[in-house]
Design a protein around this motif. Structure first.
Motif, mmCIF file in Angstrom:
data_model
loop_
_atom_site.group_PDB
_atom_site.id
_atom_site.type_symbol
_atom_site.label_atom_id
_atom_site.label_comp_id
_atom_site.label_asym_id
_atom_site.label_seq_id
_atom_site.Cartn_x
_atom_site.Cartn_y
_atom_site.Cartn_z
ATOM 1 N N THR A 177 2.233 4.883 0.841
ATOM 2 C CA THR A 177 2.213 5.747 2.012
ATOM 3 C C THR A 177 1.408 7.004 1.691
ATOM 4 O O THR A 177 1.132 7.305 0.523
ATOM 5 N N TYR A 211 -6.992 -2.857 6.478
ATOM 6 C CA TYR A 211 -7.018 -3.400 7.835
ATOM 7 C C TYR A 211 -8.277 -4.237 8.043
ATOM 8 O O TYR A 211 -8.230 -5.328 8.620
ATOM 9 N N THR A 214 0.846 -1.188 0.000
ATOM 10 C CA THR A 214 0.000 0.000 0.000
ATOM 11 C C THR A 214 0.880 1.235 0.000
ATOM 12 O O THR A 214 1.926 1.272 0.668
ATOM 13 N N HIS A 226 -6.049 2.578 3.889
ATOM 14 C CA HIS A 226 -5.357 1.746 4.876
ATOM 15 C C HIS A 226 -6.351 1.073 5.815
ATOM 16 O O HIS A 226 -6.180 -0.095 6.188
ATOM 17 N N PRO A 271 -4.618 1.635 11.506
ATOM 18 C CA PRO A 271 -3.919 2.824 11.009
ATOM 19 C C PRO A 271 -4.325 4.047 11.826
ATOM 20 O O PRO A 271 -5.371 4.009 12.495
ATOM 21 N N TRP A 287 -0.574 4.130 9.924
ATOM 22 C CA TRP A 287 0.651 3.351 9.942
ATOM 23 C C TRP A 287 1.836 4.243 9.584
ATOM 24 O O TRP A 287 1.727 5.156 8.769
#
Length: 455
Positions: free
Chosen positions: A265, A284, A263, A280, A432, A434
């Protein structure tokens, strides 16, 4: 007027596996004739992949997908021929005891085996979720799942309805493909691409995409479940024979140690920070957790050995939170954790037991993500590099991936720093946001090089 959201109606769908729909072909096949399912794959790529990943460097070239499927088609033909050969041998042993006949038939069967059909690179599959708009009589096979936004019958007959080389939902000939008008095209709700890396024994969820009007309805979970199932199938079909030929200890290590995903950033800039956080959180919710490993995506071509994409993080499928791991995850059984074998395998081999750190992390053997990165590099730059030789800038016209700055970083992190010092890396179980550890570890790596230079 915009189309109605899927949440306003029930959705009936089928799954189509491109790998399953590709017929076995001879190793002499030049690839000019495409199976019908390639038209469906091209439609998915044009309608969903390109709009979702508009930058070319963000997505695989579809020609690479076609080539990978052709390699798998050839290898499956070899598997069929090998199986037929074994059946002939067994029948002759049981029925005919004349050695001369046995030798003659074995020699005859050997001539059909395609010895050059095996390939070292990853095997792949693309799973498509197709909207079923037809009137079927198998409604009793549907498992209706209620959600907060609508009702979504999940067709249990999806595997049955794959056509096995006939091209379900796809034109049956090149002539029909040219007439494949928009009003006759199936509606592709979404798709997921998965890869199985045979040497490192790990899977990768490369892409998972849903059409806009079907997002936010809970369908991604079903698509993801099917993608994991297809990944497990890739490991069994292509991984088991590969490992059997190469390792006497192949049975001691699971065929599918881990399932990874990538993934971007928030700093990648492809979406807003708010959209990045939403992405994110979606990952999750699907069960992915951040691996504290300095990850960058290796280059997708040999043009630039340092052309890795750095604004990215590595995730692994581990659908448990800290409380679940502490209390029940060790006892849920191998079937429930079959995509998290790294956890079970490490726990079984650790006399002290696999602890959960005070900061809420599980721990993974650092060699698992490192060997995946190395496998990724070799799938692009070739599998002929000898680890015992010193890295060279160029070898046979292709750069040596071991000279890449990013590869040097992960090699140092794995072989010298040894992850956390005990050969492990943390798997964060928290939601997140993260944080990417790459910059901090990169600075530490540069400092270590400076110290070596001073000495």
């Amino acid at each position: 007027m915009s189309s109605p959201r899927a949440s306003n109606r029930s959705v009936d769908y089928d799954f189509v596996s491109i790998d399953e729909e590709c017929p076995p072909i001879s190793s002499a096949d030049n690839g000019e004739k495409k199976p019908p399912c390639f038209t469906l794959l091209q439609q998915f790529y044009d309608e969903l992949m390109i709009p979702t990943f508009p930058l070319e460097e963000e997505r695989d070239d579809i020609e690479d997908w076609f080539e990978c499927f052709r390699l798998q088609m050839k290898q499956r033909r070899q598997f069929q021929e090998q199986k037929q050969k074994e059946h002939i041998k067994q029948a002759l042993k049981e029925v005919i005891q004349e050695d001369g006949i046995v030798e003659a038939v074995q020699k005859l069967s050997n001539t059909t085996i395609a010895d050059n059909a095996e390939f070292d690179g990853p095997a792949m599959d693309v799973v498509l979720m197709i909207l079923d708009e037809g009137d079927d009589d198998d409604d009793d096979c549907n498992d209706v799942t209620a959600t907060t936004t609508g009702r979504f019958p999940r067709r249990r007959s999806s595997r049955i309805r794959t056509s096995m080389y006939g091209g379900l939902y796809a034109p049956k000939s090149d002539e029909n493909a040219r007439k494949y008008s928009d009003d006759k095209k199936p509606i592709i709700i979404g798709g997921a691409a998965v890869e199985y890396y045979k040497k490192s024994r790990v899977g990768l969820l490369s892409y998972i995409v849903l059409r806009d009007e079907f997002r936010g309805c809970g369908l991604a979970r079903y698509l993801h479940e099917e993608a994991l199932s297809r990944l497990e199938n890739l490991a069994n079909v292509y991984g088991a024979p590969f490992q059997k030929e190469r390792s006497r200890n192949s049975e001691s290590i699971p065929l599918l140690q881990a399932v990874f995903a990538e993934t971007n950033t928030a700093e990648a800039g492809d979406v807003t920070p708010e959209q990045s956080l939403l992405r994110h959180n979606s990952l999750y919710n699907l069960g992915y957790r951040l691996v504290s490993f300095p990850y960058a995506q290796p280059p997708l071509s040999t043009e630039d050995v340092d052309g890795s994409f750095d604004e990215i993080m590595l995730l692994t499928y581990f659908p448990y939170d800290e409380q679940t791991v502490r209390t029940t995850a060790r006892h849920v059984g191998e079937y429930s954790m079959r995509y998290c074998q790294w956890f079970l395998h490490q726990e079984a081999s650790n006399d002290e037991g696999l602890e959960i750190t005070s900061t809420g992390h599980a721990q993974m053997d650092v060699s698992i993500p490192f060997l995946y990165v190395e496998d990724f590099y070799q799938s692009v730059f070739g599998y002929d590099s000898n680890d015992d030789n010193e890295a060279k800038k160029v070898e046979n016209g292709v750069p040596d991936y071991r000279t890449a700055q990013y590869y040097k970083l992960v090699h140092w992190f794995t072989r010298q720093k040894k992850g956390d010092g005990r050969g492990r890396v943390n798997v964060c179980l928290e939601r997140p946001p993260w944080n990417d550890c790459k910059e901090t570890l990169g600075n530490e790596f540069e400092e270590s090089l400076a110290l070596v230079g001073e000495d």
